[in-house]
Design an enzyme around this catalytic site. Structure first.
Site, mmCIF file in Angstrom:
data_model
loop_
_atom_site.group_PDB
_atom_site.id
_atom_site.type_symbol
_atom_site.label_atom_id
_atom_site.label_comp_id
_atom_site.label_asym_id
_atom_site.label_seq_id
_atom_site.Cartn_x
_atom_site.Cartn_y
_atom_site.Cartn_z
ATOM 1 N N SER A 190 0.790 -1.232 0.000
ATOM 2 C CA SER A 190 0.000 0.000 0.000
ATOM 3 C C SER A 190 0.822 1.282 0.000
ATOM 4 C CB SER A 190 -0.974 0.007 1.178
ATOM 5 O OG SER A 190 -2.021 -0.909 0.947
ATOM 6 N N GLY A 209 2.621 -0.949 3.874
ATOM 7 C CA GLY A 209 2.057 -1.770 2.821
ATOM 8 C C GLY A 209 2.197 -3.248 3.085
ATOM 9 N N ALA A 210 1.060 -3.939 3.170
ATOM 10 C CA ALA A 210 1.086 -5.388 3.309
ATOM 11 C C ALA A 210 1.059 -6.032 1.930
ATOM 12 C CB ALA A 210 -0.110 -5.864 4.122
ATOM 13 N N SER A 211 1.861 -7.076 1.768
ATOM 14 C CA SER A 211 1.837 -7.920 0.581
ATOM 15 C C SER A 211 1.750 -9.356 1.084
ATOM 16 C CB SER A 211 3.097 -7.689 -0.259
ATOM 17 O OG SER A 211 4.275 -7.830 0.530
ATOM 18 N N GLY A 239 2.661 -12.073 2.830
ATOM 19 C CA GLY A 239 3.780 -12.475 3.662
ATOM 20 C C GLY A 239 4.860 -11.432 3.841
#
Length: 474
Positions: A65, A308-310, A312
């Protein structure tokens, strides 16, 4: 800038990253700081436990994000060029934009998309499409699959859907696919030379993948999904970059829109507008929102940030204009966000000498909990809130719309979509902390773990806010 002081910060971050990764099963971590004309990048551990590839200073990673600030910058560029107006309805430029509530999309302005005040109920909407028409497919699906949480401008709720609609809007007014526009108008002028927009590009150089803790051993295991679908590109699904590239982007915003190479990327007025408060929920768990940037207050010092999460992994970009400092980090398990929070607070308090006041100083015992009990929903998320032993107990359930979205969300979450019940203790009316946490845990980025309730009418709260995201009483 005192070079010795920066060397001290570099040594501290290197040491702290190594210790945290060893103690918490984080395979790899990379971080960089730019301060007053000097910068460093440190890397630790492994980028991919399957291959054993090392995490290098120039290893790429999914921006997650953090991309939202890049997308917002692209929108403001088109405002600078006179192509878009922030206070014009989105449907003026994108007539096919609609939601499943008749007329609701017509009220949403361009400004609402990038200030997270649009009310689009699509935070967990994951249509699976690839290629040039991915965003077109996403917007088409909104008309039948997604409604609204609130009237535009009425509340603040972190919005993946708003950013994706903004990405499609950019495609329509520029005639370019979002990925090509991102490369042309952000990567190139900023000098983000190692950034890419797809897995196909990323495979050609060193790139980290995410990992999830094994439920039994807690050892990190690699994710089964590298990126989210192309439909999530503008919200953070596909862009990939390095720490040095993120530092260059942060420096561009420090310099009022001028890149490190001297290229004007954004007008000074638009860069300043992104940093100004566009909406303030006035709740400790949700910092004031700019355009793209979240404005975290640490006493009198503001940290412009986006994490920002992706699948893992977790990234973060922080810009501190008052101190000419940029911090960028990536860790390849979700728990690395705790290390990022520790590093940010250390840089503020020890490196910059910024006092970090206690956000929550005391709790109240006699809070009436009845207004907050009930069921809250947003899209495919259901949260049941009940009163148990003088605390609130929340049970969250993911209710997938179809098998495709269930598959994508399950892979994004590492296979675990059901959370155990969570108890919350009252801080004051409308504000609650997860039980078992010391109050000082919420002084930094983890203030997002607090839960708040809003708009109490006839003895019932209409909205629950957790992690900056609103759910509405069913």
């Amino acid at each position: 800038m005192n070079t010795n002081k920066l060397h001290t910060a570099e040594a501290r971050i290197r040491e702290q990253a190594a210790a945290y990764c060893a103690a918490n099963h984080v395979p790899g971590f990379v971080a960089g700081v730019h301060h007053a004309g000097e910068q460093f990048v440190v890397a630790h551990g492994t980028a991919n436990v399957t291959t054993g590839a090392p995490m290098l200073e120039d290893t790429g990673f999914l921006l997650g994000s953090v991309t939202k600030v890049l997308t917002t910058t692209l929108v403001l560029q088109q405002v600078d060029r006179g192509v878009l107006d922030l206070d014009t309805p989105v449907v003026t430029y994108l007539p096919e934009f609609a939601l499943n509530v008749p007329g609701a999309a017509d009220k949403i302005l361009v400004r609402h998309l990038i200030s997270h005040t649009n009310g689009i109920d699509a935070d967990l909407y994951f249509p699976d499409a690839k290629g040039r028409d991915a965003l077109k497919t996403y917007v088409a699906g909104l008309a039948s699959g997604c409604g609204t949480l609130f009237e535009p401008g009425e509340q603040l709720s972190y919005s993946n859907g708003g950013m994706i609609v903004a990405g499609r809007l950019l495609e329509v007014v520029t005639g370019l696919p979002f990925s090509e526009l991102l490369a042309r108008d952000i990567y190139t002028p900023v000098g983000m030379k190692d950034s890419s927009t797809s897995a196909e590009q990323a495979i050609l150089r060193s790139t980290a993948i995410g990992h999830f803790p094994d439920p039994e051993t807690m050892e990190a295991r690699p994710t089964g999904m590298f990126t989210l679908p192309d439909t999530w590109g503008p919200a953070g699904g596909t862009p990939i970059g390095t720490v040095a590239d993120l530092l260059a982007f942060g420096r561009t915003h420090l310099a009022g829109g001028v890149s490190p190479s001297g290229t004007r990327v954004l007008s000074a007025g638009s860069a300043a507008l992104m940093q100004q408060v566009s909406y303030d929920l006035r709740s400790p768990n949700t910092p004031p929102m700019g355009l793209g940037w979240v404005r975290y207050p640490f006493g009198d010092t503001t940290v412009l940030a986006m994490s920002g999460a992706s699948p893992g992994g977790v990234s973060i970009l922080c810009v501190i204009p008052e101190h000419d400092l940029v911090l960028a980090c990536f860790g390849n398990t979700p728990g690395a966000i705790l290390l990022q929070d520790q590093l940010l607070q250390w840089l503020l308090s020890e490196h910059l000498g910024v006092p970090i006041p206690t956000l929550i100083t005391e709790t109240e015992q006699d809070v009436d909990l009845a207004p907050y009990a009930g069921t809250y929903r947003s899209g495919q998320l259901r949260i049941d809130v009940s009163v148990v032993d003088g605390q609130l107990e929340e049970r969250a359930a993911y209710e997938p719309a179809d098998a495709s979205q269930e598959r994508i969300f399950t892979e994004f979450a590492g296979g675990t979509t059901a959370a155990p019940p969570q108890r919350y203790v009252p801080i004051r009316p409308g504000l609650f902390a997860p039980a078992g946490y010391p109050l000082e845990a919420f002084d930094g980025y983890l203030r997002l773990l607090l839960v708040s309730y809003h708009d109490v009418r006839d003895g019932q709260a209409r909205f629950r806010n957790g992690g900056g995201r609103m759910t509405r009483r069913a």
